[in-house]
Design an enzyme around this catalytic site. Structure first.
Site, PDB file in Angstrom:
ATOM      1  CG  ASP A  35      -2.263   0.963   1.155  1.00  0.00           C
ATOM      2  OD1 ASP A  35      -3.573   0.217   1.043  1.00  0.00           O
ATOM      3  OD2 ASP A  35      -2.021   2.137   0.891  1.00  0.00           O
ATOM      4  CG  LEU A 164     -15.071  -8.902   2.209  1.00  0.00           C
ATOM      5  CD1 LEU A 164     -15.480  -8.066   3.323  1.00  0.00           C
ATOM      6  CD2 LEU A 164     -13.526  -9.420   2.470  1.00  0.00           C
ATOM      7  CG  LEU A 222     -21.181  -2.842 -10.759  1.00  0.00           C
ATOM      8  CD1 LEU A 222     -21.331  -1.870 -11.934  1.00  0.00           C
ATOM      9  CD2 LEU A 222     -20.627  -1.950  -9.452  1.00  0.00           C
ATOM     10  CB  CYS A 277     -19.795  -1.410  -1.243  1.00  0.00           C
ATOM     11  SG  CYS A 277     -18.199  -1.674  -1.177  1.00  0.00           S
TER      12      CYS A 277
END
Ligand SMILES: NC(=O)c1ccc[n+]([C@@H]2O[C@H](COP(=O)([O-])OP(=O)(O)OC[C@H]3O[C@@H](n4cnc5c(N)ncnc54)[C@H](O)[C@@H]3O)[C@@H](O)[C@H]2O)c1
Length: 464
Positions: A35, A164, A222, A277
């Site tokens: 990262d 998840l 989606l 999300c």
């Protein structure tokens, strides 16, 4: 091909837990999570497992077992890419805040940066796996960038969306309903798919590993989020009608959930869904539909978001009207700030919008959340840009003790369904509040009958 070394770009809520589980289940594979955020990597490497940057029940044990054995966290992105046979891209894909598609389309700049970095560093063939949630047909853009490196390296792009849920990430990763892998229909594409199937087959039953073409896989993620959020908005829309008619939304949810064609999951009415999300993925779906000229399709899905905003505003409006049409100068206690229980994630949490609305009405808010740190709450409010940072800090205070947060309060609002809220000494809370003592249960978790016996005036979403 047998995968020996995996690199995952992005050590967030998906990259961290997903790779920890792959490393634990596949001790023969070296897994390096990288990262650009050095403090996040330092937290993943912290000796004290309580300091991991992502709170998920059970995650600390898995990291404790695999870290240093075959699980590594690093900021050296180039080296990890260079060493890997398979590279997962698990970076954030937020809603665009500028330019074309502002407020709707997914911002793919981090994805593109990853693709360019992979292209420039790679000296051997790689399988690149889209783990981030991406608009349908993104794989072709990634492939385009990768294929123009000119150094003869071959790339296969797979789509492997993550399903998840935060708060149950470890359980979900251990026993997923399905693993979805989309890839090219060519022989080389099929070989790449098989390589990833073999990784998951170390712990996931074969019949749960589904392979499709890339576009179906991208669009399925989606679609899954849109369907889940739609169920929440559907039951929330009816919670408003229940309150007007004397019906009880929990009874309605139970009655319809027992119908096997409908099913019982995701029918819990609340102050509104949050999380990083649902909103962004539906807006992305809406944007994609619009770009193909499918305006009715776009409008249909956009209504899920409109209903969610309505529910959050309805909750705060109800607090104001119940408190005699003014909350100015009144202390309101928030129990919970996270978008759901068992996570420290606050992205798009309903608490943020509800707080902002009440602060606009000049309320004084005190918040207690068992896992969310003060800086995060202020960052969430500051991001809205509704008032100055100083004003946010003077109007909203954060407490580490729930009883302290509830003391001298006019009203308590439950914003997250943390289990511990149910077991508080509510008599003690009542004794220390101003009267009438109001409770607004935005999650329907409290025993309102018992609270009313104590003397509280209760409102619970969806109860007439
Ligand atoms: N959070 C969820 O519950 C969930 C579930 C399924 C899918 N997803 C999807 O997974 C993706 C990641 O989500 P998340 O919640 O883990 O995000 P996150 O913000 O927690 O983590 C993303 C990480 O990527 C890092 N990053 C960004 N650009 C980078 C670069 N060029 N190089 C190295 N690191 C970089 C960031 O510093 C950050 O730490 C998103 O597309 C999201 O939609 C999320």
């Amino acid at each position: 091909m047998q995968v020996k070394s995996i690199c995952c770009i992005g050590a967030g809520y998906v990259g961290g837990p997903t790779m920890a589980v792959i490393a634990q289940k596949c001790p023969h594979i070296k897994v390096t999570v990288v990262d650009v955020n050095a403090s996040r990597i330092a937290a993943w490497n912290d000796e004290n497992l309580d300091n991991l940057p992502v709170f998920e029940p059970g995650l600390d044990n898995i990291v404790g077992e695999a870290r240093g054995r075959n699980l590594f966290f690093s900021t050296d992105v180039d080296q990890a890419i260079d060493e890997a046979d398979m590279i997962f891209i698990s970076v954030n894909t937020p809603t665009k805040t500028y330019g074309k598609g502002k407020g709707m389309a997914a911002d793919l700049k981090y994805i593109e940066l990853c693709a360019r970095q992979i292209a420039s560093v790679s000296k051997t063939n790689k399988i690149v796996v889209e783990k981030s949630t991406l608009p349908v047909r993104t794989a072709s853009a990634i492939k385009n960038i990768l294929d123009h490196t000119g150094n003869g390296v071959e790339f296969q792009i797979l789509s492997n969306p993550e399903f998840l849920a935060e708060g149950t990430a470890v359980e979900d990763l251990f026993a997923p309903d399905r693993v979805l892998i989309g890839g090219d229909t060519s022989d080389k594409g099929q070989e790449a798919i098989q390589a990833l199937v073999d990784v998951y087959a170390n712990w996931v039953p074969k019949e749960r590993i589904l392979t499709t073409n890339v576009w179906s896989s991208e669009l399925s993620k989606l679609t899954a989020n849109a369907f889940l959020a739609q169920r929440v908005s559907s039951i929330n829309s009816l919670s408003a009608l229940c309150e007007k008619t004397g019906a009880d939304v929990n009874e309605v949810a139970k009655a319809i959930g027992l119908d096997s064609r409908i099913g019982s999951k995701f029918l819990k009415s609340s102050v509104g869904f949050g999380g990083s999300c649902f909103q962004k993925d539906i807006l992305n779906l809406v944007y994609i539909a619009k770009t193909y000229g499918l305006n009715e399709v776009a409008d249909y899905w956009e209504q899920v978001i409109i209903m969610n905003d309505y529910q959050k505003n309805r909750f705060s409006n109800n607090i104001v009207s119940t408190l005699y049409n003014t909350v100015s100068g009144k202390k309101i206690t928030f129990l919970g700030w996270a978008f759901k229980k068992d996570t420290n994630d606050t992205r798009e949490s309903a608490a943020i919008q509800v707080a902002d609305n009440l602060l606009n009405e000049q309320a004084q808010i005190e918040v207690y959340d068992p896992k969310v740190i003060e800086e995060r709450m202020y960052a969430d409010l500051d991001y809205l840009n509704t008032r100055t940072e100083d004003e946010n800090r003077s109007l909203l205070k954060v407490k580490n003790d729930p009883y302290e947060a509830c003391k001298d309060s006019h009203a308590i609002a439950v914003l997250t369904e943390w289990d511990e809220f149910k077991t508080y000494d509510w008599q003690r809370i009542y004794d220390n509040m101003l009267k009438p003592a109001f409770v607004f249960d935005g999650r329907g978790i409290l025993d309102t009958k018992a609270l009313e016996k104590i003397g509280f005036v209760c409102y619970s979403i969806g109860k007439g």
